[in-house]
Design a protein around this motif. Sequence first.
Motif, PDB file in Angstrom:
ATOM      1  N   ASP A 102       0.830  -1.215   0.000  1.00 59.46           N
ATOM      2  CA  ASP A 102       0.000   0.000   0.000  1.00 59.46           C
ATOM      3  C   ASP A 102       0.860   1.259   0.000  1.00 59.46           C
ATOM      4  O   ASP A 102       0.597   2.213  -0.735  1.00 59.46           O
ATOM      5  N   MET A 103       1.884   1.227   0.858  1.00 58.29           N
ATOM      6  CA  MET A 103       2.800   2.380   0.935  1.00 58.29           C
ATOM      7  C   MET A 103       3.419   2.621  -0.433  1.00 58.29           C
ATOM      8  O   MET A 103       3.507   3.754  -0.904  1.00 58.29           O
ATOM      9  N   TYR A 104       3.832   1.544  -1.060  1.00 61.90           N
ATOM     10  CA  TYR A 104       4.500   1.631  -2.366  1.00 61.90           C
ATOM     11  C   TYR A 104       3.573   2.285  -3.398  1.00 61.90           C
ATOM     12  O   TYR A 104       3.953   3.227  -4.095  1.00 61.90           O
ATOM     13  N   GLU A 105       2.312   1.771  -3.461  1.00 58.89           N
ATOM     14  CA  GLU A 105       1.339   2.307  -4.423  1.00 58.89           C
ATOM     15  C   GLU A 105       1.110   3.800  -4.187  1.00 58.89           C
ATOM     16  O   GLU A 105       1.138   4.611  -5.107  1.00 58.89           O
ATOM     17  N   LYS A 106       0.847   4.139  -2.914  1.00 59.66           N
ATOM     18  CA  LYS A 106       0.554   5.549  -2.573  1.00 59.66           C
ATOM     19  C   LYS A 106       1.738   6.452  -2.909  1.00 59.66           C
ATOM     20  O   LYS A 106       1.573   7.537  -3.456  1.00 59.66           O
ATOM     21  N   ALA A 107       2.931   5.979  -2.584  1.00 59.82           N
ATOM     22  CA  ALA A 107       4.125   6.799  -2.818  1.00 59.82           C
ATOM     23  C   ALA A 107       4.346   7.002  -4.319  1.00 59.82           C
ATOM     24  O   ALA A 107       4.683   8.097  -4.762  1.00 59.82           O
ATOM     25  N   LEU A 108       4.104   5.931  -5.107  1.00 59.35           N
ATOM     26  CA  LEU A 108       4.266   6.073  -6.558  1.00 59.35           C
ATOM     27  C   LEU A 108       3.291   7.116  -7.092  1.00 59.35           C
ATOM     28  O   LEU A 108       3.646   7.977  -7.884  1.00 59.35           O
ATOM     29  N   LYS A 109       2.025   7.004  -6.621  1.00 63.93           N
ATOM     30  CA  LYS A 109       1.024   7.997  -7.048  1.00 63.93           C
ATOM     31  C   LYS A 109       1.432   9.403  -6.639  1.00 63.93           C
ATOM     32  O   LYS A 109       1.176  10.363  -7.354  1.00 63.93           O
ATOM     33  N   GLY A 110       2.069   9.517  -5.491  1.00 66.34           N
ATOM     34  CA  GLY A 110       2.492  10.837  -4.987  1.00 66.34           C
ATOM     35  C   GLY A 110       3.770  11.328  -5.654  1.00 66.34           C
ATOM     36  O   GLY A 110       4.267  12.389  -5.322  1.00 66.34           O
ATOM     37  N   GLY A 111       4.321  10.530  -6.560  1.00 67.63           N
ATOM     38  CA  GLY A 111       5.498  10.981  -7.328  1.00 67.63           C
ATOM     39  C   GLY A 111       6.840  10.641  -6.707  1.00 67.63           C
ATOM     40  O   GLY A 111       7.873  11.118  -7.172  1.00 67.63           O
ATOM     41  N   VAL A 112       6.863   9.819  -5.639  1.00 68.85           N
ATOM     42  CA  VAL A 112       8.162   9.455  -5.043  1.00 68.85           C
ATOM     43  C   VAL A 112       8.852   8.446  -5.969  1.00 68.85           C
ATOM     44  O   VAL A 112       8.247   7.446  -6.362  1.00 68.85           O
ATOM     45  N   GLN A 113      10.099   8.733  -6.295  1.00 68.22           N
ATOM     46  CA  GLN A 113      10.820   7.830  -7.202  1.00 68.22           C
ATOM     47  C   GLN A 113      11.863   7.017  -6.451  1.00 68.22           C
ATOM     48  O   GLN A 113      12.007   7.162  -5.239  1.00 68.22           O
ATOM     49  N   ASN A 114      12.551   6.141  -7.172  1.00 70.67           N
ATOM     50  CA  ASN A 114      13.625   5.310  -6.585  1.00 70.67           C
ATOM     51  C   ASN A 114      13.135   4.397  -5.476  1.00 70.67           C
ATOM     52  O   ASN A 114      13.800   4.225  -4.451  1.00 70.67           O
ATOM     53  N   LEU A 115      11.904   3.872  -5.653  1.00 72.12           N
ATOM     54  CA  LEU A 115      11.352   2.931  -4.671  1.00 72.12           C
ATOM     55  C   LEU A 115      11.259   1.556  -5.323  1.00 72.12           C
ATOM     56  O   LEU A 115      10.914   1.449  -6.498  1.00 72.12           O
ATOM     57  N   TYR A 116      11.511   0.505  -4.535  1.00 74.68           N
ATOM     58  CA  TYR A 116      11.476  -0.849  -5.091  1.00 74.68           C
ATOM     59  C   TYR A 116      10.842  -1.786  -4.086  1.00 74.68           C
ATOM     60  O   TYR A 116      11.124  -1.696  -2.888  1.00 74.68           O
ATOM     61  N   LEU A 117       9.984  -2.710  -4.585  1.00 75.85           N
ATOM     62  CA  LEU A 117       9.457  -3.759  -3.702  1.00 75.85           C
ATOM     63  C   LEU A 117      10.379  -4.965  -3.826  1.00 75.85           C
ATOM     64  O   LEU A 117      10.617  -5.458  -4.936  1.00 75.85           O
ATOM     65  N   LEU A 118      10.898  -5.425  -2.712  1.00 76.01           N
ATOM     66  CA  LEU A 118      11.853  -6.545  -2.744  1.00 76.01           C
ATOM     67  C   LEU A 118      11.256  -7.768  -2.058  1.00 76.01           C
ATOM     68  O   LEU A 118      10.452  -7.635  -1.123  1.00 76.01           O
ATOM     69  N   SER A 119      11.669  -8.953  -2.486  1.00 76.90           N
ATOM     70  CA  SER A 119      11.305 -10.171  -1.757  1.00 76.90           C
ATOM     71  C   SER A 119      12.166 -10.236  -0.497  1.00 76.90           C
ATOM     72  O   SER A 119      13.157  -9.494  -0.376  1.00 76.90           O
ATOM     73  N   GLY A 120      11.806 -11.144   0.420  1.00 73.38           N
ATOM     74  CA  GLY A 120      12.602 -11.302   1.640  1.00 73.38           C
ATOM     75  C   GLY A 120      14.067 -11.590   1.324  1.00 73.38           C
ATOM     76  O   GLY A 120      14.970 -10.989   1.926  1.00 73.38           O
ATOM     77  N   ASP A 121      14.305 -12.493   0.354  1.00 72.83           N
ATOM     78  CA  ASP A 121      15.692 -12.864   0.033  1.00 72.83           C
ATOM     79  C   ASP A 121      16.468 -11.692  -0.568  1.00 72.83           C
ATOM     80  O   ASP A 121      17.638 -11.483  -0.251  1.00 72.83           O
ATOM     81  N   GLU A 122      15.764 -10.933  -1.437  1.00 73.52           N
ATOM     82  CA  GLU A 122      16.439  -9.764  -2.040  1.00 73.52           C
ATOM     83  C   GLU A 122      16.814  -8.754  -0.944  1.00 73.52           C
ATOM     84  O   GLU A 122      17.899  -8.174  -0.962  1.00 73.52           O
TER      85      GLU A 122
END
Length: 465
Positions: A102-122
């Motif tokens: 949810d944070m990721y989606e909202k932040a993308l909509k708000g224009g925050v860049q350089n964000l990545y969703l990672l798996s536990g291992d990553e």
Amino acid sequence: VDYDVLILGGGIVGCAAAYELSKYSLNIALIEKNYDVADDVALINSTIVYDGCESNNSLTMKLEQMGNQLLDEVTEKFNVPFSRCGSLYIAANEEEQIRVEDMYEKALKGGVQNLYLLSGDEARKLEPNLPKEVIKALYSKNAGTICPYDLALSYAEVAFDNGVNFKLEEEVVDIQRLTRGFRVITNKNKFTCKLVLNTTPGKNYSIDNNNKEVPEEAQLNLNYFVLDKDFKGDFQHVIFSVKDEDEKIYTLPTLQGSTIAAISSRKKMNHFETLDKISYLLKELEENDVNNFFQTPYYKEPIIIDDSFIDIGYIKVTGKHYAQVTMTPAIASIVCETIISNMNCKLKKHFIDKRREYFKFSDMSDEERKKVIEVDKKYGNIICACHNITEGEIVDAIRRPLGARTVEGIKRRTGVTMGACQGSYCLNKIISILARETDKSYTDVVKDSKNSKMVLNRIKEFDGV
Ligand SMILES: Cc1cc2nc3c(=O)[nH]c(=O)nc-3n(C[C@H](O)[C@H](O)[C@H](O)COP(=O)(O)OP(=O)(O)OC[C@H]3O[C@@H](n4cnc5c(N)ncnc54)[C@H](O)[C@@H]3O)c2cc1C
């Protein structure tokens, strides 16, 4: 009229606004009730630089984002310690995973860049010490840590060098509207001005009856540990758990190489509860690893730049927020634009956009040390043995523009007393230097304010102490 602009409050926001406005042909003064500027800035000398991705408020998200981006230029210009170490918001179950996504989606909509969703291992590849339960993480490359006091002081020093008149130890008691402009009444003076920028918390001023408290839902408690430099099992990024909306456990690598581990919560916690909660992130943590424990109020009240009375010349910045340092460059730049578009002024031709040079002995090579000691022997006299801080640095902290007048001021400017001995080795020497340089008696030196004498009385009358 005494001044074009009066800035009320010398916190980091007031100082940053003073800096921005000092670029223009304006006659400016800043009024601060304390002995020193930026007295309220975080106690410790590393603070998180956020990027907005954690915020649910769109204006806060924008201010954090904008402030975050402006910090590269500002910190480079002023030589302020800043590290873009990145952050990870970690999820250890399905509920937390949904929160992170949810944070990721909202932040993308708000224009925050350089964000990545990672798996536990990553995520564990970036941080091998993360709990093995972690299944998802939101990774931000924007986040970092900064020395907030250095930033505030740089703004203030450069503003001072460009003509801003700093009035310390002066408390505003009222702001009255005149036919043209304002009268600001302090406990010592009365000043008239064309425009007021108010960055102090609400007060019952004639112009602005706004004595409101921070709402209860925006008040939290922050408990944090400063860990020993030798603690193993630490992290290179800022790590946040997302277990609960109102309970954030996090750790950050300080700019001095140790770790801060913290929990912000509605609940007041003691040392042992804090230790227990934090061990979720730092499995190896033991009592002996904790050098310091602090408890302090913590706020999440949105910051508002209220320019609804700018037509009469009044603008104020209200709110208390845990990411205010991050937002400061953005707030200052917005406030300055609003003010200059309402005043008749020009950019100064001879603006000095540079902080006066200073030496940090512990960061210098032996060759550099030798050179500086040849010029001034005081740089050869170590006062703080924990961090190799010299008499030369302490004297400079006192003699600089807006120099330190208190032990706290020296501590914040140089880092003395912050080492493992906590001042037991150097405090007496610091008091002596401060007394000598400010022409005071040893017993008149204060910690941070009028009634905070470091040494109450002499117990016996010797010729020297
Ligand atoms: C525990 C804690 C941790 C934090 N961590 C972070 C972090 O990790 N990252 C981040 O970005 N931010 C962080 N912050 C936020 C940040 O440190 C503060 O919010 C910020 O320093 C506030 O600056 P300010 O100038 O708005 O307010 P203040 O510093 O409160 O400035 C107001 C100034 O006005 C003066 N004043 C008040 N009344 C009068 C009067 N009547 N007359 C004259 N002067 C007056 C005060 O003395 C003060 O100096 C944290 C804050 C806290 C409390």
